[in-house]
Design a protein around this motif. Structure first.
Motif, short mmCIF file in Angstrom:
data_model
loop_
_atom_site.label_atom_id
_atom_site.label_comp_id
_atom_site.label_asym_id
_atom_site.label_seq_id
_atom_site.Cartn_x
_atom_site.Cartn_y
_atom_site.Cartn_z
N SER A 1 -9.32 9.31 -8.22
CA SER A 1 -8.74 10.54 -7.69
C SER A 1 -8.53 11.51 -8.85
O SER A 1 -7.97 11.15 -9.88
CB SER A 1 -7.41 10.23 -7.00
OG SER A 1 -6.91 11.34 -6.31
N ASP B 1 -8.74 19.30 -8.87
CA ASP B 1 -9.86 20.24 -8.85
C ASP B 1 -10.09 20.85 -10.23
O ASP B 1 -11.23 21.02 -10.66
CB ASP B 1 -9.60 21.35 -7.84
CG ASP B 1 -9.62 20.83 -6.42
OD1 ASP B 1 -10.33 19.86 -6.16
OD2 ASP B 1 -8.90 21.39 -5.58
N SER C 1 -6.66 16.39 -4.82
CA SER C 1 -7.94 17.08 -4.68
C SER C 1 -8.68 16.52 -3.48
O SER C 1 -8.08 15.85 -2.62
CB SER C 1 -8.79 16.94 -5.95
OG SER C 1 -9.36 15.64 -6.02
N GLY C 2 -9.98 16.75 -3.42
CA GLY C 2 -10.77 16.37 -2.25
C GLY C 2 -10.96 14.88 -2.06
O GLY C 2 -11.48 14.46 -1.02
N GLN C 3 -10.59 14.04 -3.04
CA GLN C 3 -10.68 12.60 -2.85
C GLN C 3 -9.40 12.01 -2.26
O GLN C 3 -9.36 10.83 -1.91
CB GLN C 3 -10.95 11.89 -4.19
CG GLN C 3 -12.23 12.30 -4.87
CD GLN C 3 -11.96 13.27 -6.01
OE1 GLN C 3 -10.98 14.01 -5.99
NE2 GLN C 3 -12.81 13.25 -7.01
N TRP D 1 -23.66 18.45 -2.89
CA TRP D 1 -22.49 19.33 -2.86
C TRP D 1 -22.76 20.46 -1.86
O TRP D 1 -23.77 21.16 -1.96
CB TRP D 1 -22.26 19.89 -4.26
CG TRP D 1 -20.97 20.59 -4.50
CD1 TRP D 1 -19.87 20.64 -3.69
CD2 TRP D 1 -20.62 21.34 -5.66
NE1 TRP D 1 -18.86 21.37 -4.27
CE2 TRP D 1 -19.30 21.81 -5.48
CE3 TRP D 1 -21.29 21.65 -6.83
CZ2 TRP D 1 -18.65 22.60 -6.43
CZ3 TRP D 1 -20.65 22.43 -7.78
CH2 TRP D 1 -19.34 22.89 -7.58
N ASP E 1 -17.53 11.83 0.53
CA ASP E 1 -16.64 11.27 -0.49
C ASP E 1 -15.61 12.29 -0.96
O ASP E 1 -14.66 11.92 -1.65
CB ASP E 1 -17.46 10.78 -1.69
CG ASP E 1 -18.42 9.67 -1.30
OD1 ASP E 1 -17.96 8.53 -1.15
OD2 ASP E 1 -19.63 9.95 -1.14
N TYR E 2 -15.81 13.53 -0.60
CA TYR E 2 -14.91 14.61 -1.05
C TYR E 2 -14.85 15.62 0.08
O TYR E 2 -15.89 16.09 0.57
CB TYR E 2 -15.48 15.24 -2.32
CG TYR E 2 -14.69 16.38 -2.93
CD1 TYR E 2 -13.90 16.18 -4.06
CD2 TYR E 2 -14.74 17.66 -2.39
CE1 TYR E 2 -13.19 17.23 -4.63
CE2 TYR E 2 -14.04 18.71 -2.95
CZ TYR E 2 -13.27 18.49 -4.07
OH TYR E 2 -12.56 19.53 -4.63
N GLU F 1 -12.50 19.12 1.11
CA GLU F 1 -11.41 20.03 0.79
C GLU F 1 -11.72 21.40 1.36
O GLU F 1 -12.89 21.76 1.54
CB GLU F 1 -11.20 20.11 -0.72
CG GLU F 1 -9.90 20.79 -1.11
CD GLU F 1 -9.61 20.59 -2.60
OE1 GLU F 1 -8.61 19.92 -2.91
OE2 GLU F 1 -10.38 21.10 -3.41
#
Length: 330
Positions: free
Chosen positions: A151, A154, A170-172, A236, A265-266, A268
């Protein structure tokens, strides 16, 4: 981010010390690192990211290790009016990293204690300094071991101790939790200047108090961070929405998918202005400088605000690209 600590105690042993006598201050603090006086509101130690406060400290100290940090805190604990604040990379917003006529500790100067260890259960961890920047931790883990923290944040130019004193999101986080949920051990200097190693089973109250405690339970000088294999490649993607309800519905759908093989996996999201302003408008959305945002794709009913989901799918060189395409398309 920062972790800060202020100590007010009983014996007044600082009033006789001249504010400008840095050498005598260094001797009194038994400093192994370095110290310099501060030149006013333009000095680094007098400012933070928020820009709302400016407080000149007595001195800006660069401690070399946890023992150095402990000596400074003990000095403040013996004083009736001396305060001490730990400063990471200065990303606090309300002056938490400042100490008015006190001591500011530059946590970035702590010795680099980076090492990767393997636990009995086969998990890997990185022992890192509380003053290390996450971008350096990530680079070292990936380049030397092919590993990465589970984790992140950003923005990676933040210190380990600073984000762990807050949360580190963050996004994780939807899958692994914030950074505070991915740490198994800390070294903390308490308000009395004592150094403790702590974990879920050892000094557990201090461990859980320091994690997300905004520095009120001590200064984090070392952390053991959980690692996982780093991906070889990342797909991405950014998706733009005009309707907030659609944006939040899809975000909730993606973060509640439990199958790691069939999800991102991410995940946000963020909002931006429907304008040509490069700071917070449409030009801030493309992933690459060569890309442009084509506003002709926006419906005429689009309002003043737009919404973006940022997604990432990890994969390895051995993975079939068609499988990655299929998962992303789905």
């Amino acid at each position: 981010m920062i972790a800060y600590l202020e100590c007010f105690v009983h014996e007044n042993d600082t009033e006789s010390r001249p504010d400008d006598d840095v050498s005598s201050l260094s001797k009194a603090l038994d400093l192994q690192g370095s110290i310099h006086d501060c030149e006013g509101p333009t000095d680094e130690a007098s400012r933070d990211f928020g820009g709302m406060y400016s407080l000149a400290p007595l001195a800006f100290i660069r401690p070399s290790d946890a023992d150095d940090v402990a000596r400074k805190v003990k000095e403040a604990a013996r004083s009736s009016n001396l305060t001490v604040a730990a400063r990471g990379n200065g990303h606090s917003i309300n002056g938490q990293a400042m100490a008015d006529r006190g001591l500011v500790l530059d946590m970035r100067s702590l010795d680099d204690h980076f090492r990767v260890v393997e636990a009995n259960n086969g998990s890997f961890y990185a022992d890192v300094s509380g003053g290390a920047l996450w971008e350096h931790v990530l680079k070292q883990c990936v380049s030397e071991y092919g590993m990465a923290p589970r984790s992140w944040t950003d923005y990676l130019s933040l210190t380990v101790g600073g984000t762990l004193s807050n949360a580190g999101v963050s996004g994780q986080a939807f899958r692994y939790g914030p950074q505070t949920s991915n740490v198994t051990e800390l070294q903390v200097v308490t308000g009395k200047g004592e150094i403790f190693n702590c974990s879920e089973t050892e000094n557990s109250e201090l461990f859980f108090g320091a994690l997300g405690g905004l520095g009120q339970f001590g200064i984090i000088t070392r952390a053991r961070v959980l690692l996982q294999p780093a991906p070889d490649m990342v797909r991405w993607i950014r998706l733009v929405y005009t309707e907030f309800e659609d944006f939040t519905r899809d975000a909730e759908l993606l973060v509640t998918r439990q199958d790691e093989e069939d999800s991102f996996d991410y995940v946000e999201g963020f909002a931006f202005v429907n304008s040509d302003n490069p700071a917070d408008g449409r030009p801030s959305v493309p992933l690459d400088p060569d890309q442009v945002f084509d506003p002709t794709h926006l419906p005429r009913t689009a309002g003043s605000m737009l919404y973006c989901l940022e997604l990432a799918r990890h994969y390895r060189h051995a993975d079939d690209p068609s499988i990655v395409d299929m998962v992303v398309a789905k």
